[in-house]
Design an enzyme around this catalytic site. Structure first.
Site, PDB file in Angstrom:
ATOM      1  N   LYS A   1     -12.307   2.516  52.934  1.00 32.19           N
ATOM      2  CA  LYS A   1     -11.660   3.786  52.482  1.00 32.19           C
ATOM      3  C   LYS A   1     -11.618   4.950  52.546  1.00 32.19           C
ATOM      4  O   LYS A   1     -12.125   5.696  53.455  1.00 32.19           O
ATOM      5  CB  LYS A   1     -12.046   3.247  50.224  1.00 32.19           C
TER       6      LYS A   1
HETATM    7  C1  PLP Z   1     -10.580  -2.996  48.739  1.00 29.60           C
HETATM    8  C2  PLP Z   1      -9.505  -3.017  48.169  1.00 29.60           C
HETATM    9  C3  PLP Z   1      -9.771  -3.511  46.933  1.00 29.60           C
HETATM   10  C4  PLP Z   1     -11.195  -4.049  46.229  1.00 29.60           C
HETATM   11  O1  PLP Z   1     -11.832  -2.831  46.530  1.00 29.60           O
HETATM   12  P1  PLP Z   1     -13.821  -3.181  46.434  1.00 29.60           P
HETATM   13  O2  PLP Z   1     -14.722  -1.631  46.089  1.00 29.60           O
HETATM   14  O3  PLP Z   1     -14.254  -3.748  47.812  1.00 29.60           O
HETATM   15  O4  PLP Z   1     -13.786  -3.626  45.363  1.00 29.60           O
HETATM   16  C5  PLP Z   1      -8.932  -3.828  45.919  1.00 29.60           C
HETATM   17  N1  PLP Z   1      -7.936  -3.433  46.593  1.00 29.60           N
HETATM   18  C6  PLP Z   1      -7.318  -2.984  47.521  1.00 29.60           C
HETATM   19  C7  PLP Z   1      -5.550  -2.191  47.614  1.00 29.60           C
HETATM   20  C8  PLP Z   1      -8.118  -3.226  48.470  1.00 29.60           C
HETATM   21  O5  PLP Z   1      -7.734  -1.979  49.519  1.00 29.60           O
END
Ligand code: PLP
Length: 302
Positions: free
Chosen positions: A85
């Site tokens: 992210k």
């Molecule tokens: C990464 C992601 C999640 C979940 O994030 P985590 O921190 O791995 O639980 C949820 N929704 C979207 C669209 C994502 O890209």
């Protein structure tokens, strides 16, 4: 209920209206790949139908929609800080809300020991047991540092988006996906008339380009546990509690599949020099049989 996307790669407000039933409680718009949803339309539908809006801003941390940070427009917003992210600390995330009761409940839910902590003296909600989703102070410290870098990073993304978009469209005749806040766009995608063209474009530009459909984890037809409505234990299966049978057939969103097969994501390379990303865009255009403009460095741009 799964809702179709439109060409912006985000939830289609017209299809939300088609999918609303008396059982609907909330809309979950997902801001994918730094592309923001049509929040004005979504909030209007939510007001008209008395629904909650829970924004999934995990893939768009820091992005804005018409001057407001995504995640802060609906009733609650979720962010992820996992390794893929915009800012990350390996694993972890956050939720934001202006609703005091929801905040109190989220705080209790994320911390199995919350009921023993002093901060709940003025709780806005009855005590509930939670699970453990706590992040450590060290993670917090690392994220705090990154928070300062987020603005400049998004500026570099937008700068590269604009420079590359210009080359791809005006020189290459490519079509970009529409953006709901064009002035702040940072997620670069091109859409083709046929899936063959998209596949061909991705194959010829391996570096920095991929067809969205080919990142299978982002396509609902690959979410086997959801399509098969399976959970950790049959008695903890929320699908069984639904007011009516739920159907998550692979055929649920044919228009979305068609769009995903015809769309390519292009990385905006915010850590590469702008001149290099311009060069990459020119190469993508050249690969479409357009003449390659000379590669000149422009010392005025970073
Ligand atoms: C990464 C992601 C999640 C979940 O994030 P985590 O921190 O791995 O639980 C949820 N929704 C979207 C669209 C994502 O890209």
């Amino acid at each position: 209920m799964l809702v179709e996307i439109d060409q912006s790669l985000t939830i289609d407000p017209a299809d939300i209206l088609r999918k609303i039933t008396p059982n609907t409680r909330a809309i979950i718009p997902v801001h994918m790949a730094n592309v923001v949803c049509d929040m004005d339309a979504i909030m209007q539908i939510a007001r008209d139908h008395n629904l909650l809006v829970i924004e999934d801003a995990c893939q768009a941390v820091g992005l804005t929609y018409k001057g407001r940070k995504v995640g802060t427009i609906g009733d609650a917003g979720a962010y992820s800080f996992n390794q893929f992210k915009n800012i990350n600390v390996g694993e972890g995330g956050a939720i934001v809300t202006n609703d005091d009761q929801l905040f109190a409940r989220a705080r209790m839910y994320h911390d199995i020991g919350a009921v023993f902590r002093g901060h709940l003296d003025n709780a806005n909600a009855p005590l509930i047991p939670g699970i453990n989703l706590k992040a450590s102070q060290i993670q917090g410290a690392m994220l705090n540092v990154q928070l300062k870098k987020l603005g400049p990073m998004l500026r570099r993304m937008r700068q590269r988006y604009e420079a590359m978009a210009d080359i791809l469209t005006s020189r290459g005749g490519l079509r970009l996906i529409p953006q709901h806040d064009p002035a702040n766009a940072a997620g670069l995608h091109v859409v083709f008339d046929t899936e063959e063209e998209a596949r061909d474009f991705a194959a010829r530009n391996k570096r920095g380009v991929h067809r969205v459909y080919d990142s299978s984890r982002h396509v609902y037809t690959f979410w086997q546990p959801i399509l098969e409505q399976r959970t950790v234990h049959p008695k903890l299966n929320p699908y069984a509690w639904a007011a009516r049978p739920m159907d998550y057939s692979p055929k649920a969103c044919p228009r979305s599949l068609d769009i995903l097969k015809r769309t390519c994501r292009i990385t905006v390379g915010e850590n590469y020099p702008l001149v290099f990303m311009r060069y990459m865009a020119r190469r993508m255009v050249k690969d479409r049989g357009m003449p390659l403009a000379p590669y000149t460095t422009n010392p005025g741009l970073t």
